[in-house]
Design an enzyme around this catalytic site. Structure first.
Site, PDB file in Angstrom:
ATOM      1  N   SER A 428       0.817  -1.211   0.000  1.00  0.00           N
ATOM      2  CA  SER A 428       0.000   0.000   0.000  1.00  0.00           C
ATOM      3  C   SER A 428       0.846   1.254   0.000  1.00  0.00           C
ATOM      4  O   SER A 428       0.338   2.330  -0.282  1.00  0.00           O
ATOM      5  CB  SER A 428      -0.960  -0.006   1.185  1.00  0.00           C
ATOM      6  OG  SER A 428      -0.309  -0.412   2.345  1.00  0.00           O
ATOM      7  N   HIS A 449      -3.397  -3.468  -5.841  1.00  0.00           N
ATOM      8  CA  HIS A 449      -3.675  -2.949  -4.507  1.00  0.00           C
ATOM      9  C   HIS A 449      -5.149  -3.112  -4.146  1.00  0.00           C
ATOM     10  O   HIS A 449      -6.004  -2.367  -4.621  1.00  0.00           O
ATOM     11  CB  HIS A 449      -3.247  -1.469  -4.440  1.00  0.00           C
ATOM     12  CG  HIS A 449      -3.408  -0.875  -3.079  1.00  0.00           C
ATOM     13  ND1 HIS A 449      -3.782   0.425  -2.886  1.00  0.00           N
ATOM     14  CD2 HIS A 449      -3.247  -1.411  -1.849  1.00  0.00           C
ATOM     15  CE1 HIS A 449      -3.843   0.666  -1.586  1.00  0.00           C
ATOM     16  NE2 HIS A 449      -3.524  -0.429  -0.944  1.00  0.00           N
ATOM     17  N   GLU A 461      -6.603  -1.030  -7.188  1.00  0.00           N
ATOM     18  CA  GLU A 461      -5.724  -0.149  -7.964  1.00  0.00           C
ATOM     19  C   GLU A 461      -4.705  -1.033  -8.671  1.00  0.00           C
ATOM     20  O   GLU A 461      -3.985  -1.807  -8.012  1.00  0.00           O
ATOM     21  CB  GLU A 461      -4.999   0.839  -7.041  1.00  0.00           C
ATOM     22  CG  GLU A 461      -5.890   1.949  -6.528  1.00  0.00           C
ATOM     23  CD  GLU A 461      -5.152   2.921  -5.604  1.00  0.00           C
ATOM     24  OE1 GLU A 461      -5.424   4.123  -5.679  1.00  0.00           O
ATOM     25  OE2 GLU A 461      -4.300   2.471  -4.805  1.00  0.00           O
ATOM     26  N   ASN A 499      -4.831   6.391  -1.525  1.00  0.00           N
ATOM     27  CA  ASN A 499      -4.189   6.725  -0.253  1.00  0.00           C
ATOM     28  C   ASN A 499      -3.480   8.075  -0.311  1.00  0.00           C
ATOM     29  O   ASN A 499      -3.369   8.757   0.697  1.00  0.00           O
ATOM     30  CB  ASN A 499      -3.220   5.623   0.173  1.00  0.00           C
ATOM     31  CG  ASN A 499      -3.967   4.410   0.710  1.00  0.00           C
ATOM     32  OD1 ASN A 499      -5.153   4.505   1.031  1.00  0.00           O
ATOM     33  ND2 ASN A 499      -3.306   3.281   0.782  1.00  0.00           N
TER      34      ASN A 499
HETATM   35  P1  NAI Z   1      -0.340  -9.175   7.833  1.00  0.00           P
HETATM   36  O1  NAI Z   1       0.724  -8.862   8.808  1.00  0.00           O
HETATM   37  O2  NAI Z   1      -1.713  -9.463   8.322  1.00  0.00           O
HETATM   38  O3  NAI Z   1       0.111 -10.419   6.946  1.00  0.00           O
HETATM   39  C1  NAI Z   1       1.376 -10.585   6.416  1.00  0.00           C
HETATM   40  C2  NAI Z   1       1.653 -12.081   6.328  1.00  0.00           C
HETATM   41  O4  NAI Z   1       2.808 -12.300   5.551  1.00  0.00           O
HETATM   42  C3  NAI Z   1       1.891 -12.730   7.683  1.00  0.00           C
HETATM   43  O5  NAI Z   1       1.011 -13.823   7.845  1.00  0.00           O
HETATM   44  C4  NAI Z   1       3.344 -13.188   7.615  1.00  0.00           C
HETATM   45  O6  NAI Z   1       3.561 -14.393   8.312  1.00  0.00           O
HETATM   46  C5  NAI Z   1       3.519 -13.381   6.129  1.00  0.00           C
HETATM   47  N1  NAI Z   1       4.896 -13.354   5.688  1.00  0.00           N
HETATM   48  C6  NAI Z   1       5.901 -12.561   6.105  1.00  0.00           C
HETATM   49  N2  NAI Z   1       7.016 -12.848   5.408  1.00  0.00           N
HETATM   50  C7  NAI Z   1       6.710 -13.832   4.553  1.00  0.00           C
HETATM   51  C8  NAI Z   1       7.440 -14.573   3.566  1.00  0.00           C
HETATM   52  N3  NAI Z   1       8.714 -14.319   3.348  1.00  0.00           N
HETATM   53  N4  NAI Z   1       6.789 -15.495   2.849  1.00  0.00           N
HETATM   54  C9  NAI Z   1       5.501 -15.756   3.075  1.00  0.00           C
HETATM   55  N5  NAI Z   1       4.754 -15.108   3.994  1.00  0.00           N
HETATM   56  C10 NAI Z   1       5.359 -14.161   4.716  1.00  0.00           C
HETATM   57  O7  NAI Z   1      -0.354  -7.956   6.804  1.00  0.00           O
HETATM   58  P2  NAI Z   1      -1.531  -7.437   5.873  1.00  0.00           P
HETATM   59  O8  NAI Z   1      -2.287  -6.383   6.597  1.00  0.00           O
HETATM   60  O9  NAI Z   1      -2.258  -8.590   5.302  1.00  0.00           O
HETATM   61  O10 NAI Z   1      -0.716  -6.702   4.741  1.00  0.00           O
HETATM   62  C11 NAI Z   1      -0.030  -7.393   3.727  1.00  0.00           C
HETATM   63  C12 NAI Z   1       0.312  -6.433   2.613  1.00  0.00           C
HETATM   64  O11 NAI Z   1      -0.867  -5.837   2.111  1.00  0.00           O
HETATM   65  C13 NAI Z   1       1.212  -5.285   3.006  1.00  0.00           C
HETATM   66  O12 NAI Z   1       2.064  -4.988   1.944  1.00  0.00           O
HETATM   67  C14 NAI Z   1       0.239  -4.151   3.265  1.00  0.00           C
HETATM   68  O13 NAI Z   1       0.820  -2.887   3.084  1.00  0.00           O
HETATM   69  C15 NAI Z   1      -0.769  -4.429   2.197  1.00  0.00           C
HETATM   70  N6  NAI Z   1      -2.106  -3.872   2.431  1.00  0.00           N
HETATM   71  C16 NAI Z   1      -2.664  -3.934   3.658  1.00  0.00           C
HETATM   72  C17 NAI Z   1      -3.936  -3.396   3.873  1.00  0.00           C
HETATM   73  C18 NAI Z   1      -4.572  -3.464   5.221  1.00  0.00           C
HETATM   74  O14 NAI Z   1      -5.526  -2.715   5.458  1.00  0.00           O
HETATM   75  N7  NAI Z   1      -4.133  -4.348   6.105  1.00  0.00           N
HETATM   76  C19 NAI Z   1      -4.692  -2.754   2.779  1.00  0.00           C
HETATM   77  C20 NAI Z   1      -4.031  -2.835   1.498  1.00  0.00           C
HETATM   78  C21 NAI Z   1      -2.780  -3.348   1.357  1.00  0.00           C
END
Ligand code: NAI
Length: 710
Positions: A428, A449, A461, A499
């Site tokens: 994001s 996105h 996006e 954003n």
């Molecule tokens: P999260 O922390 O809930 O999930 C991330 C996951 O990735 C975790 O389960 C972690 O164990 C896993 N992970 C870490 N390193 C890894 C690897 N090397 N291989 C496989 N899995 C791995 O984070 P979330 O909120 O789901 O965000 C994920 C992405 O989405 C980020 O880039 C964030 O900026 C983006 N995003 C998040 C939004 C939100 O509202 N939470 C909205 C839009 C985008």
């Protein structure tokens, strides 16, 4: 000219009138098809050889999709709108008066005028296909059903069920149509035409149906003026609370339905016509039609690609957190494809599967999904801790932690493992270009996105970095569409489009807090303006820690004009993280909001000094105008293809109120010269963060965002 209707009469006296609008995917009521139906109806009225008439559609998925929206869009005079309403009412009344019974055989979508013609038929039969929708969505365009629907529907299904359908504007499926008495029979979709014909034949010589709601509700509400008045009053109260009076069509629909029931059909039709006359020419309707067209255009864009993108067959998601879990579930559910979902933590995979199961269960409980189908979709989710199997993937969506080095490493590795895959990052705030730096074949790295919660937010996006190939973009956009989302193409920049604009909105909200305004005033101003939630409540939803992190990234990128109060980090400190920790600007009990936390002012070191009763429209201006200012820059930089996609992105990504037509359209309506003046006035009081941009001045000079785009 080819005709839209064909009549066929069987030896048993069953006639079929088949609607098949030439050259169109959908049957709609254009001026011509209505005129033809009128002529047909006059001829039918003279026929003595027909014993029952079946109205059917030759289109496979659509019965009748309603009136031609272009006709409504083109109306500028109330008298012309009234005439259109009178014409339809007269035509459908003539249909209702045919000398033999009629059966509307509804298979597929039946909306607006299609439902009104069905209501004017003696009987309605519907198919049991799960995607069938029958409804009166007129309020979504800012009008009321104007061809007798407000009068006939309550007489058929009762006041409460009718209000549900008219005020929500959502359709019902066949099962529900039968349950509320809208349909008389639910017939199997396989062999529907034959069953419908059989139904019609069985009605030859049968007594006419006795309509009207039965049971307790029928006695207490429909047959009782006091009960009706009470139900209407309650509905009015709920509507006002939900819409803050921004959708006048809803209140008019309540008046028209009430009048039709209290004073009789004639007065009901008159009221309907008057409402159409006033509403069809209103700015709200024009804005809602504008949004309707933006959506239609977005569905079509990409359809005429000379080289359609290769179809995704083997998708994978890496990172099974909040977003990745949601995305994988969506792929199984909407695209029906097997999807590998990889994480480094087994518990993340377990949670992701648990959430996917809950989402599908909810649909099973609502009878939208059969249990066997739920099991089939769950079986498509292939959780794994290993990288094996990614080799054959053609699209990998990355949704791991928001950390540039980690993402770079994972993408480089994915690039080696899956040499033929498009690699789409859900980041994001990070640069797509930077994330893909070490990937061999960088042109296949793009941004995809999604917004949180993935199952509910309609926007994706699709982000192009400087190296991203058009083919990767088309692949990602087409796949987003397949997942039921609306893709908007965005050129890489900090915060992308939504954003980036929201950052200016959110900064403005924090500055108001800094000035001593109360949270209720700030969020209340935007709720009244029509946003689904206020900016501070939104920050709680996103997470105050995440909001602060994004704020810093964007403040660094736009240092000349985007400034956040220096107490920002204090807001997200000491466990005050927003909804997820139960305490943010507001307090929460689970996901339930329990009001503003009175200690929040102390936590940021800024007492609420302003008395309640601020000028809320002035506050709304202070929050929205900075977004308009930045939107001008985004358009000039080519971050988004034009004001239309920008408006669509804001509506689908932030819930920007559709009745305002979108951010650019709203600003054009105010007048960009006025917007510039207001920003200048604000600059005089709050400083240069409100300084109108040169881009905005240029758009103002060109007569507006949309004027400059044409
Ligand atoms: P999260 O922390 O809930 O999930 C991330 C996951 O990735 C975790 O389960 C972690 O164990 C896993 N992970 C870490 N390193 C890894 C690897 N090397 N291989 C496989 N899995 C791995 O984070 P979330 O909120 O789901 O965000 C994920 C992405 O989405 C980020 O880039 C964030 O900026 C983006 N995003 C998040 C939004 C939100 O509202 N939470 C909205 C839009 C985008």
């Amino acid at each position: 000219m080819t005709e839209a209707f064909a009549l066929e009469l069987g030896g048993d006296g069953v006639a079929t009138l088949l609607f098949d609008l030439p050259g169109r995917k959908a049957n709609i009521f254009t001026r011509e098809s209505l005129a033809e139906l009128e002529r047909r109806t006059q001829e039918l009225a003279e026929r003595r050889d027909i014993r029952v008439l079946l109205l059917a559609s030759a289109k496979p998925d659509i019965f009748i999709a309603g009136a031609d929206v272009d006709e409504i869009a083109g109306v500028t005079e109330p008298a012309a709108a009234e005439a259109g309403s009178r014409y339809g009412q007269g035509l459908f009344s003539a249909w209702a008066a045919l000398p033999f019974p009629t059966v509307a055989a509804v298979r597929g979508t039946c909306l607006g005028g299609g439902t009104e013609l069905s209501l004017a038929s003696t009987w309605i039969v519907v198919s049991d296909r799960p995607d069938l929708r029958m409804g009166l969505p007129e309020v979504q365009l800012g009008i009321v059903p104007g061809w007798g629907g407000c009068v006939r529907l309550p007489r058929r299904v009762g006041l409460i069920a009718a209000l549900d359908m008219i005020l929500q504007g959502k359709g019902v499926d066949g099962r529900k149509a039968l349950a509320i008495g809208l349909a008389d029979a639910l017939l199997p979709d396989a062999g529907f035409a034959g069953y419908a014909r059989e139904f019609a034949r069985s009605k030859i010589g049968a007594p006419l149906p006795r309509r009207g709601p039965k049971g307790l509700r029928g006695v207490v509400v429909d047959a009782n003026p006091v009960g009706r008045a009470f139900a209407l009053k309650q509905a009015r109260k709920r509507t006002l609370a939900r819409t803050h009076g921004h959708y006048p069509a809803l209140l008019r629909a309540l008046d028209v339905v009430g009048r039709g029931l209290a004073r009789g059909e004639g007065e009901g039709y008159d009221a309907e016509t008057r409402a159409i006359g006033e509403l069809a020419v209103s700015p709200t309707t024009k804005n809602l039609i504008h949004v309707f067209r933006l959506i239609e255009q977005s569905k079509k864009s990409g359809a005429d690609d000379s080289a359609p993108p290769p179809e995704v067959r083997r998708p994978a998601v890496v990172g099974a957190g909040v977003m990745g879990g949601g995305i994988a579930a969506l792929i199984a559910d909407k695209a029906g494809l097997p999807v590998r979902i990889k994480d480094v933590r087994p518990e993340a995979l377990a949670t992701a599967l648990g959430h996917a199961g809950e989402l599908l269960d909810r649909r099973v409980r609502r009878r939208r999904l059969r249990p066997a189908e739920k099991r089939r979709r769950m079986a498509l989710l292939q959780p794994t801790l290993e990288d094996e199997g990614l080799e054959a993937c053609d699209l990998v969506i990355e949704a791991i932690v928001e950390n540039l080095e980690v993402k770079q490493g994972v993408l480089a590795d994915l690039g080696r493992r899956a040499p033929g895959a498009v690699l789409a990052s859900n980041t994001s705030s990070l640069s797509i270009d930077a994330i893909g730096r070490s990937v061999s074949g960088r042109e296949r790295v793009a941004g995809m996105h999604f917004f949180n919660p993935v199952d509910r937010m309609p926007l994706v996006e699709v982000v192009a970095g400087p190296q991203t190939s058009p083919s990767a973009i088309r692949t990602v956009a087409a796949f987003a569409r397949r997942l039921g989302k609306t893709p908007v193409l965005v050129r890489e920049c900090p915060g992308f489009l939504v954003n980036r604009l929201l950052a200016f909105y959110s900064a403005a909200a924090l500055w108001l807090l800094d000035e001593g305004y109360r949270v209720e005033e700030i969020d209340g101003a935007m709720l009244e303006w029509g946003m689904p939630m206020g900016p501070l409540r939104l920050a709680d939803e996103v997470g105050l820690d995440v909001s602060a992190k994004v704020a810093h990234v964007l403040q660094d990128a736009f240092a000349d004009r985007l400034v956040f109060p220096d107490w920002l980090d204090r807001l997200g400190a000491a466990g005050r993280l927003g909804v997820k920790s139960g305490l943010g600007v507001y307090r929460y009990d689970g996901r339930r909001e329990r009001g503003v936390d009175p200690a929040v002012y102390e936590a940021i070191g800024r007492p609420a000094t302003k008395r309640p009763g601020a000028d809320r429209s002035a506050l709304a201006d202070r929050l929205v105008l900075p977004m308009v200012n930045e939107a001008a820059r985004c358009l000039e930089e080519g971050v988004v293809e034009g004001p239309g996609p920008l408006d669509l992105a804001m509506i689908f990504g932030t819930g920007f109120p559709p009745f305002r037509g979108g951010l650019c359209r709203w600003a054009d309506g105010v007048g960009l010269a006025v917007v510039v003046e207001r920003l200048e006035a604000l600059t005089a009081t709050v400083g240069k963060r409100c300084l109108p941009s040169d881009a905005l001045r240029r758009f103002a000079g060109a007569g507006g965002f949309y004027a400059a785009a044409t």
